[in-house]
Design an enzyme around this catalytic site. Structure first.
Site, PDB file in Angstrom:
ATOM      1  N   ARG A 141       0.835  -1.206   0.000  1.00 14.02           N
ATOM      2  CA  ARG A 141       0.000   0.000   0.000  1.00 14.02           C
ATOM      3  C   ARG A 141       0.870   1.257   0.000  1.00 14.02           C
ATOM      4  NH1 ARG A 141      -2.645  -3.702   3.366  1.00 14.02           N
ATOM      5  NH2 ARG A 141      -1.575  -2.913   5.230  1.00 14.02           N
ATOM      6  N   CYS A 161       1.664  21.257  -9.887  1.00  8.86           N
ATOM      7  CA  CYS A 161       0.198  21.220  -9.809  1.00  8.86           C
ATOM      8  C   CYS A 161      -0.242  19.785  -9.541  1.00  8.86           C
ATOM      9  CB  CYS A 161      -0.409  21.763 -11.096  1.00  8.86           C
ATOM     10  SG  CYS A 161      -0.015  23.501 -11.401  1.00  8.86           S
ATOM     11  N   ARG A 181      -2.960  19.577  -6.658  1.00  5.92           N
ATOM     12  CA  ARG A 181      -3.300  20.597  -5.659  1.00  5.92           C
ATOM     13  C   ARG A 181      -4.133  21.694  -6.295  1.00  5.92           C
ATOM     14  NH1 ARG A 181      -0.860  25.258  -6.762  1.00  5.92           N
ATOM     15  NH2 ARG A 181       0.992  25.151  -8.095  1.00  5.92           N
ATOM     16  N   SER A 182      -3.927  21.902  -7.604  1.00  2.00           N
ATOM     17  CA  SER A 182      -4.546  23.013  -8.324  1.00  2.00           C
ATOM     18  C   SER A 182      -4.674  22.612  -9.779  1.00  2.00           C
ATOM     19  CB  SER A 182      -3.658  24.261  -8.176  1.00  2.00           C
ATOM     20  OG  SER A 182      -4.112  25.315  -8.985  1.00  2.00           O
ATOM     21  N   ASN A 183      -5.788  22.937 -10.407  1.00  3.74           N
ATOM     22  CA  ASN A 183      -5.983  22.573 -11.805  1.00  3.74           C
ATOM     23  C   ASN A 183      -6.737  23.660 -12.551  1.00  3.74           C
ATOM     24  OD1 ASN A 183      -6.890  19.416 -13.406  1.00  3.74           O
ATOM     25  ND2 ASN A 183      -4.900  20.370 -13.258  1.00  3.74           N
ATOM     26  N   ASN A 192      -3.473  17.076 -18.293  1.00  5.79           N
ATOM     27  CA  ASN A 192      -3.113  16.226 -17.158  1.00  5.79           C
ATOM     28  C   ASN A 192      -3.920  14.937 -17.118  1.00  5.79           C
ATOM     29  OD1 ASN A 192      -2.737  19.134 -15.003  1.00  5.79           O
ATOM     30  ND2 ASN A 192      -1.219  18.165 -16.339  1.00  5.79           N
ATOM     31  N   HIS A 222     -10.293  25.375 -10.756  1.00  6.55           N
ATOM     32  CA  HIS A 222     -10.608  26.759 -11.107  1.00  6.55           C
ATOM     33  C   HIS A 222     -10.657  27.032 -12.609  1.00  6.55           C
ATOM     34  CE1 HIS A 222      -6.154  26.590 -10.670  1.00  6.55           C
ATOM     35  NE2 HIS A 222      -6.177  27.349 -11.752  1.00  6.55           N
ATOM     36  N   ILE A 223     -11.324  28.140 -12.906  1.00  4.88           N
ATOM     37  CA  ILE A 223     -11.399  28.702 -14.255  1.00  4.88           C
ATOM     38  C   ILE A 223     -10.893  30.135 -14.184  1.00  4.88           C
ATOM     39  CG2 ILE A 223     -12.949  29.502 -16.077  1.00  4.88           C
ATOM     40  CD1 ILE A 223     -14.866  27.273 -15.317  1.00  4.88           C
ATOM     41  N   ALA A 278      -1.978  32.152 -18.176  1.00  7.28           N
ATOM     42  CA  ALA A 278      -1.664  32.913 -16.968  1.00  7.28           C
ATOM     43  C   ALA A 278      -0.386  32.338 -16.379  1.00  7.28           C
ATOM     44  CB  ALA A 278      -2.805  32.820 -15.960  1.00  7.28           C
TER      45      ALA A 278
END
EC number: 2.1.1.45
Length: 279
Positions: A141, A161, A181-183, A192, A222-223, A278
């Protein structure tokens, strides 16, 4: 229509309808074109789940799938942080984050290439350790890779990310769970989700496992505000059946794969949509 298109559109709609704006705050990201703050609408903790009956790639717009695989090979196979190596593949998606030494610092491939594990008395990196353990200790595991290294974060051009993978072997099937963590849903997510599924298929093939589940978890989902108009256009488009991904069955060593060993068959998609970057 593909399962990915359906899940993707549902998340986009949720963000547009109920996402929280960060315009009241100072933000790190700026628009590459004019340097002004790049604000977002965001929601927390979304999960995309696939049974691997089809390849998760958007059909509502054209996704540069070869570029996505080349980036994957750069990070996971070459374990490189050298932007020129990626440029030599014809890929320039990391150019804005190139540091003075020509690299992205201690990020992504650099972390995977650090020899910090031991196999049979020899130091190996995270990828080689993962491959060894999945083959020789499948019930463990502890099949994880980690790119979020606090000791090196300050030396990264961009903190990762997608930062973690966890692998499971059950009943001869290899499943993969990815954590981001962020996309950025317009640009990052389509790359991704596809490329880590390709990674799962590559490793399953060389180790002789069937495909299990594929799960993609997103923390800050987010967008960017300048992406909303084109995303609304994209969501209204016709969705098509997912294509088939051919991977050269003769490849039995993870490090032998090249971009020529992949073909996307019957990829029907909407026209390309442009989304500003960005940084």
């Amino acid at each position: 229509m593909s399962h990915y298109d359906q899940q993707y559109n549902a998340i986009i709609q949720k963000i547009i309808e109920s996402g929280i704006s960060d315009e009241e705050y100072q933000v790190r990201t700026k628009w590459d074109s004019d340097g002004t703050p790049a604000h977002t609408l965001s929601i927390m903790s979304e999960k995309m789940r696939f049974d691997n009956s089809e390849v998760p790639i958007l059909t509502t717009k054209k996704v540069a799938w070869k570029t996505a695989i080349k980036e994957l090979l750069w990070i996971w196979q070459l374990k490189s942080n050298d932007v020129q190596v990626l440029n030599d593949m014809g890929v320039h998606i990391w150019d804005q984050w190139r540091l003075e030494d020509g690299t992205i610092g201690a990020a992504y491939g650099y972390q995977l290439g650090k020899k910090n594990r031991t196999v049979n008395g020899q130091k190996v990196d995270q990828v080689d350790y993962l491959l060894h353990q999945l083959k020789h200790n499948p019930s463990s595991r502890r099949h994880l890779t980690m790119l979020w290294n606090p000791d090196d974060l300050d030396g990264m051009a961009l903190t990762p990310c997608v930062y973690e993978t966890q692998w499971y072997v059950k009943e001869g099937k290899l499943s993969l769970e990815v954590r981001a963590r962020s996309n950025d849903m317009a640009l990052g997510n389509p790359f991704n989700v596809f490329q880590y599924n390709v990674l799962q298929r590559m490793i399953a093939q060389v180790l002789g496992y069937e495909l299990g589940e594929y799960i993609f978890n997103i923390g800050d989902c987010h967008i960017y505000t300048r992406h909303i108009d084109n995303l609304n256009i994209q969501m209204k488009r016709e969705q098509y059946e997912a294509p088939k991904l051919w991977i050269n069955p003769d490849i039995k060593n993870f490090y032998d794969f090249t971009i020529d060993d992949f073909k996307l068959i019957d990829y029907k998609h909407g026209d390309k949509l442009t989304f500003e970057v960005a940084v």
